[in-house]
Design a protein around this motif. Structure first.
Motif, PDB file in Angstrom:
ATOM      1  N   ASP A  38      74.753  92.869  68.408  1.00  0.00           N
ATOM      2  CA  ASP A  38      75.129  93.235  67.042  1.00  0.00           C
ATOM      3  C   ASP A  38      73.926  93.816  66.309  1.00  0.00           C
ATOM      4  O   ASP A  38      74.048  94.823  65.606  1.00  0.00           O
ATOM      5  CB  ASP A  38      75.651  91.999  66.300  1.00  0.00           C
ATOM      6  CG  ASP A  38      76.079  92.329  64.873  1.00  0.00           C
ATOM      7  OD1 ASP A  38      76.870  93.276  64.704  1.00  0.00           O
ATOM      8  OD2 ASP A  38      75.613  91.659  63.934  1.00  0.00           O
ATOM      9  N   ARG A  42      73.505  97.657  64.781  1.00  0.00           N
ATOM     10  CA  ARG A  42      73.146  97.942  63.390  1.00  0.00           C
ATOM     11  C   ARG A  42      71.874  98.788  63.317  1.00  0.00           C
ATOM     12  O   ARG A  42      71.760  99.679  62.468  1.00  0.00           O
ATOM     13  CB  ARG A  42      72.983  96.630  62.627  1.00  0.00           C
ATOM     14  CG  ARG A  42      74.332  95.924  62.439  1.00  0.00           C
ATOM     15  CD  ARG A  42      74.186  94.483  62.020  1.00  0.00           C
ATOM     16  NE  ARG A  42      73.704  94.346  60.661  1.00  0.00           N
ATOM     17  CZ  ARG A  42      73.422  93.177  60.093  1.00  0.00           C
ATOM     18  NH1 ARG A  42      73.573  92.066  60.767  1.00  0.00           N
ATOM     19  NH2 ARG A  42      72.992  93.119  58.849  1.00  0.00           N
ATOM     20  N   THR A  45      72.867 102.352  64.093  1.00  0.00           N
ATOM     21  CA  THR A  45      73.520 102.989  62.942  1.00  0.00           C
ATOM     22  C   THR A  45      72.488 103.447  61.915  1.00  0.00           C
ATOM     23  O   THR A  45      72.573 104.556  61.376  1.00  0.00           O
ATOM     24  CB  THR A  45      74.504 102.005  62.281  1.00  0.00           C
ATOM     25  OG1 THR A  45      75.507 101.641  63.235  1.00  0.00           O
ATOM     26  CG2 THR A  45      75.176 102.633  61.067  1.00  0.00           C
TER      27      THR A  45
END
Length: 199
Positions: A38, A42, A45
């Motif tokens: 995760d 992130r 991104t």
């Protein structure tokens, strides 16, 4: 079920008027691997958002940039990160600056660093900066790259740099806490084993 457990079960059933002692289990929050994936998603991104907003000079792929981010926040120098990526330290340095990551030592210039910032704000040429600061053009270039990275970060309110730090610091803390908990559990189990041994 041992005698102690049976006693506790009986006390629980008497005090709660319940016929069952089974507790509904909540869903697992996930493994450390899930959390790390995760964090990587992130980070990816954020890097993609930066690449849209700024002209990256680095030729490194996003996964390599994540390695640079992790290495930087783990206190690794450019040479160590470069060895991991099998590239030149200069490539890592450029990637860092593209990601607004500046090492404090990089601001330790043989001149007043704020003066360089001022010259950049005035759009002075590289040669003019070198002459004003009384350094070589190459020295002026290296420190100007650092000052420019700082300026990009400041104009973004240090948002990207702070989000990277928050994500990677939290992930590192989670890993350390999990490792500590694991060690504590092993220690307690070992202590219990030693207590049960009779000589």
């Amino acid at each position: 079920m041992d005698e102690k457990t049976a006693e506790l079960r009986d006390i629980f059933m008497e005090t709660t008027d319940s016929d069952t002692v089974t507790e509904t289990q909540s869903e697992s929050p996930g493994s450390l691997t899930d959390q790390q994936e995760d964090v990587s998603d992130r980070l990816r991104t954020l890097i993609e958002r930066m690449a849209e907003q700024y002209d990256f000079e680095t030729a490194l792929e996003i996964d390599d940039l994540i390695t640079v981010l992790r290495g930087f926040h783990n206190g690794e120098d450019d040479e160590t990160i470069a060895a991991t990526l099998d590239c030149e330290p200069a490539t890592v340095r450029q990637a860092r600056l593209d990601l607004h990551l500046v090492r404090e030592a990089e601001r330790d210039a043989p001149f007043e660093f704020d003066r360089l910032r001022q010259l950049l704000a005035e759009d002075a040429s590289l040669e003019a900066r070198a002459a004003e600061l009384d350094v070589s053009v190459e020295t002026a270039r290296r420190y100007s790259e650092v000052a420019a990275a700082d300026r990009r970060s400041t104009r973004a309110n240090d948002r990207f740099r702070d989000e990277f730090a928050e994500l990677l610091t939290d992930a590192d803390l989670t890993n350390r806490l999990a490792a500590d908990a694991h060690e504590d559990g092993l220690q307690e189990a070992t202590e219990d084993m030693e207590t049960d041994v009779s000589f």
